[in-house]
Design a protein around this motif. Sequence first.
Motif, PDB file in Angstrom:
ATOM      1  N   GLU A 144      74.233  60.414  68.197  1.00 38.27           N
ATOM      2  CA  GLU A 144      74.058  61.302  69.343  1.00 38.27           C
ATOM      3  C   GLU A 144      75.381  61.916  69.783  1.00 38.27           C
ATOM      4  OE1 GLU A 144      71.299  62.562  70.795  1.00 38.27           O
ATOM      5  OE2 GLU A 144      70.353  61.580  69.098  1.00 38.27           O
ATOM      6  N   VAL A 145      76.430  61.125  69.781  1.00 33.01           N
ATOM      7  CA  VAL A 145      77.751  61.652  70.156  1.00 33.01           C
ATOM      8  C   VAL A 145      78.186  62.721  69.159  1.00 33.01           C
ATOM      9  CG1 VAL A 145      80.207  61.073  70.321  1.00 33.01           C
ATOM     10  CG2 VAL A 145      78.512  59.648  71.471  1.00 33.01           C
ATOM     11  N   LYS A 146      77.963  62.479  67.889  1.00 31.54           N
ATOM     12  CA  LYS A 146      78.327  63.475  66.865  1.00 31.54           C
ATOM     13  C   LYS A 146      77.527  64.766  67.057  1.00 31.54           C
ATOM     14  CE  LYS A 146      79.067  64.078  61.977  1.00 31.54           C
ATOM     15  NZ  LYS A 146      79.102  63.455  60.670  1.00 31.54           N
ATOM     16  N   GLU A 147      76.242  64.624  67.346  1.00 28.93           N
ATOM     17  CA  GLU A 147      75.396  65.798  67.575  1.00 28.93           C
ATOM     18  C   GLU A 147      75.875  66.590  68.785  1.00 28.93           C
ATOM     19  OE1 GLU A 147      72.454  68.585  67.087  1.00 28.93           O
ATOM     20  OE2 GLU A 147      72.950  66.961  65.710  1.00 28.93           O
ATOM     21  N   VAL A 148      76.200  65.893  69.850  1.00 25.04           N
ATOM     22  CA  VAL A 148      76.677  66.554  71.064  1.00 25.04           C
ATOM     23  C   VAL A 148      78.019  67.235  70.811  1.00 25.04           C
ATOM     24  CG1 VAL A 148      77.542  66.084  73.388  1.00 25.04           C
ATOM     25  CG2 VAL A 148      75.367  65.134  72.663  1.00 25.04           C
ATOM     26  N   GLN A 149      78.901  66.585  70.064  1.00 24.91           N
ATOM     27  CA  GLN A 149      80.194  67.206  69.744  1.00 24.91           C
ATOM     28  C   GLN A 149      79.999  68.471  68.913  1.00 24.91           C
ATOM     29  OE1 GLN A 149      82.125  63.806  67.954  1.00 24.91           O
ATOM     30  NE2 GLN A 149      83.257  63.342  69.825  1.00 24.91           N
ATOM     31  N   LEU A 150      79.064  68.451  67.980  1.00 21.76           N
ATOM     32  CA  LEU A 150      78.779  69.651  67.187  1.00 21.76           C
ATOM     33  C   LEU A 150      78.233  70.763  68.069  1.00 21.76           C
ATOM     34  CD1 LEU A 150      77.241  68.068  63.954  1.00 21.76           C
ATOM     35  CD2 LEU A 150      79.468  69.196  64.182  1.00 21.76           C
ATOM     36  N   GLN A 151      77.376  70.430  69.028  1.00 22.78           N
ATOM     37  CA  GLN A 151      76.852  71.436  69.946  1.00 22.78           C
ATOM     38  C   GLN A 151      77.962  72.034  70.802  1.00 22.78           C
ATOM     39  OE1 GLN A 151      73.829  69.338  72.136  1.00 22.78           O
ATOM     40  NE2 GLN A 151      72.320  69.506  70.492  1.00 22.78           N
ATOM     41  N   ARG A 152      78.890  71.202  71.232  1.00 22.11           N
ATOM     42  CA  ARG A 152      80.004  71.706  72.033  1.00 22.11           C
ATOM     43  C   ARG A 152      80.903  72.623  71.208  1.00 22.11           C
ATOM     44  NH1 ARG A 152      82.781  66.795  74.976  1.00 22.11           N
ATOM     45  NH2 ARG A 152      83.314  68.254  76.617  1.00 22.11           N
ATOM     46  N   ARG A 157      77.711  80.906  84.457  1.00 19.12           N
ATOM     47  CA  ARG A 157      76.425  80.616  85.078  1.00 19.12           C
ATOM     48  C   ARG A 157      75.368  80.208  84.046  1.00 19.12           C
ATOM     49  NH1 ARG A 157      76.195  85.028  87.460  1.00 19.12           N
ATOM     50  NH2 ARG A 157      74.874  86.149  86.021  1.00 19.12           N
ATOM     51  N   LEU A 158      75.397  80.840  82.870  1.00 19.19           N
ATOM     52  CA  LEU A 158      74.376  80.585  81.853  1.00 19.19           C
ATOM     53  C   LEU A 158      74.631  79.333  81.031  1.00 19.19           C
ATOM     54  CD1 LEU A 158      73.777  84.219  80.569  1.00 19.19           C
ATOM     55  CD2 LEU A 158      72.298  82.851  82.052  1.00 19.19           C
ATOM     56  N   ASN A 159      75.861  78.877  80.980  1.00 17.00           N
ATOM     57  CA  ASN A 159      76.200  77.716  80.160  1.00 17.00           C
ATOM     58  C   ASN A 159      76.610  76.569  81.085  1.00 17.00           C
ATOM     59  OD1 ASN A 159      77.214  75.846  78.373  1.00 17.00           O
ATOM     60  ND2 ASN A 159      78.283  77.355  77.127  1.00 17.00           N
ATOM     61  N   PRO A 160      75.734  75.582  81.266  1.00 18.03           N
ATOM     62  CA  PRO A 160      76.041  74.512  82.223  1.00 18.03           C
ATOM     63  C   PRO A 160      77.203  73.612  81.792  1.00 18.03           C
ATOM     64  CG  PRO A 160      74.034  74.004  81.042  1.00 18.03           C
ATOM     65  CD  PRO A 160      74.436  75.393  80.645  1.00 18.03           C
ATOM     66  N   ASP A 161      77.591  73.672  80.517  1.00 13.64           N
ATOM     67  CA  ASP A 161      78.710  72.851  80.053  1.00 13.64           C
ATOM     68  C   ASP A 161      80.061  73.395  80.505  1.00 13.64           C
ATOM     69  OD1 ASP A 161      77.283  70.883  78.701  1.00 13.64           O
ATOM     70  OD2 ASP A 161      77.076  72.143  76.932  1.00 13.64           O
ATOM     71  N   ILE A 162      80.115  74.669  80.833  1.00 10.79           N
ATOM     72  CA  ILE A 162      81.389  75.297  81.184  1.00 10.79           C
ATOM     73  C   ILE A 162      81.794  74.903  82.601  1.00 10.79           C
ATOM     74  CG2 ILE A 162      82.548  77.486  81.655  1.00 10.79           C
ATOM     75  CD1 ILE A 162      80.888  78.729  79.433  1.00 10.79           C
ATOM     76  N   LEU A 163      82.996  74.348  82.699  1.00  7.08           N
ATOM     77  CA  LEU A 163      83.566  74.070  84.020  1.00  7.08           C
ATOM     78  C   LEU A 163      84.348  75.271  84.528  1.00  7.08           C
ATOM     79  CD1 LEU A 163      84.889  70.407  83.671  1.00  7.08           C
ATOM     80  CD2 LEU A 163      82.806  71.198  84.786  1.00  7.08           C
ATOM     81  N   SER A 164      85.126  75.890  83.621  1.00  6.49           N
ATOM     82  CA  SER A 164      85.904  77.053  84.036  1.00  6.49           C
ATOM     83  C   SER A 164      86.213  77.945  82.841  1.00  6.49           C
ATOM     84  CB  SER A 164      87.212  76.622  84.708  1.00  6.49           C
ATOM     85  OG  SER A 164      88.048  75.971  83.777  1.00  6.49           O
ATOM     86  N   GLY A 205      82.715  58.136  74.997  1.00  5.41           N
ATOM     87  CA  GLY A 205      84.092  58.614  74.890  1.00  5.41           C
ATOM     88  C   GLY A 205      84.209  60.124  75.059  1.00  5.41           C
ATOM     89  N   LEU A 206      83.154  60.769  75.534  1.00  4.43           N
ATOM     90  CA  LEU A 206      83.201  62.217  75.732  1.00  4.43           C
ATOM     91  C   LEU A 206      83.938  62.543  77.022  1.00  4.43           C
ATOM     92  CD1 LEU A 206      79.530  63.144  74.804  1.00  4.43           C
ATOM     93  CD2 LEU A 206      81.580  63.621  73.470  1.00  4.43           C
ATOM     94  N   GLY A 207      84.796  63.517  76.951  1.00  5.60           N
ATOM     95  CA  GLY A 207      85.535  63.967  78.118  1.00  5.60           C
ATOM     96  C   GLY A 207      85.580  65.488  78.127  1.00  5.60           C
ATOM     97  N   ALA A 214      81.892  67.223  80.478  1.00  4.69           N
ATOM     98  CA  ALA A 214      81.199  66.236  79.643  1.00  4.69           C
ATOM     99  C   ALA A 214      79.857  65.801  80.224  1.00  4.69           C
ATOM    100  CB  ALA A 214      82.087  65.017  79.464  1.00  4.69           C
ATOM    101  N   ASP A 215      79.559  66.142  81.468  1.00  2.00           N
ATOM    102  CA  ASP A 215      78.345  65.637  82.112  1.00  2.00           C
ATOM    103  C   ASP A 215      77.068  66.014  81.370  1.00  2.00           C
ATOM    104  OD1 ASP A 215      79.848  64.423  84.025  1.00  2.00           O
ATOM    105  OD2 ASP A 215      79.473  65.923  85.588  1.00  2.00           O
ATOM    106  N   HIS A 216      76.904  67.288  81.061  1.00  4.49           N
ATOM    107  CA  HIS A 216      75.675  67.726  80.386  1.00  4.49           C
ATOM    108  C   HIS A 216      75.604  67.183  78.965  1.00  4.49           C
ATOM    109  CE1 HIS A 216      74.094  70.278  83.529  1.00  4.49           C
ATOM    110  NE2 HIS A 216      75.318  70.696  83.745  1.00  4.49           N
ATOM    111  N   ALA A 217      76.737  67.089  78.316  1.00  9.00           N
ATOM    112  CA  ALA A 217      76.766  66.534  76.960  1.00  9.00           C
ATOM    113  C   ALA A 217      76.333  65.068  76.978  1.00  9.00           C
ATOM    114  CB  ALA A 217      78.165  66.680  76.362  1.00  9.00           C
ATOM    115  N   GLN A 218      76.824  64.315  77.948  1.00  4.07           N
ATOM    116  CA  GLN A 218      76.441  62.906  78.046  1.00  4.07           C
ATOM    117  C   GLN A 218      74.968  62.759  78.422  1.00  4.07           C
ATOM    118  OE1 GLN A 218      79.399  61.444  80.775  1.00  4.07           O
ATOM    119  NE2 GLN A 218      80.768  60.859  79.119  1.00  4.07           N
ATOM    120  N   GLU A 219      74.460  63.662  79.245  1.00  2.00           N
ATOM    121  CA  GLU A 219      73.048  63.603  79.616  1.00  2.00           C
ATOM    122  C   GLU A 219      72.151  63.848  78.400  1.00  2.00           C
ATOM    123  OE1 GLU A 219      72.109  66.111  82.961  1.00  2.00           O
ATOM    124  OE2 GLU A 219      73.699  65.203  84.168  1.00  2.00           O
TER     125      GLU A 219
END
Length: 167
Positions: A32-40, A76-83, A115-117, A141-146
């Motif tokens: 799951e961590v690998k999948e999330v990292q690939l999505q990021r 606004r469209l990408n919830p992973d973006i902080l800034s 270990g996602l940050g 990392a919040d949405h990725a961890q979710e």
Amino acid sequence: LTRGTYPRLYLPIIAIILVVSVVRYDLLIKAEVKEVQLQRQDKLQHMQHYVVPQLLAQSSAGNTALVKSLLDAEARLNPDILSLRWQHGTAALSATSLPPGQVSPVPAWFQRLTGLGPLDAAWPVVATDGQPATLTVRLGADHAQERGWNTVGSQLPISALNIFTIL
């Protein structure tokens, strides 16, 4: 020697079940961590290949209002973006996503295991007017961890039921 076969095998069976469960969840969490990292990484590539050229074209044309609206829309469209921060020459524009209004449902122990940050990336380019321009992105990392927790968390009750049924 007076005990039957079942009581003598009870502890080894429990040990085997626990070892298999630990190995299963270790592999599941790593997958799951690998999948999330690939999505990021995919989101960052999207930014590099599609957003940077749009920002560069509008910024070179001097259309700062459209540059700002592009940054705001992407945040606004990408919830992973902080800034997001776009700097062209001496002018700098930025956009931030809204902070989440609720506490993350991801347990702290799972957050430590992943270990996602935050993930930072920057793409420097040279504009048509010869000035340097850079898009800087910070992914949270919040949405990725979710996303990872949704998969792992949905498997926990199934595993508990299987273990209870076996015992």
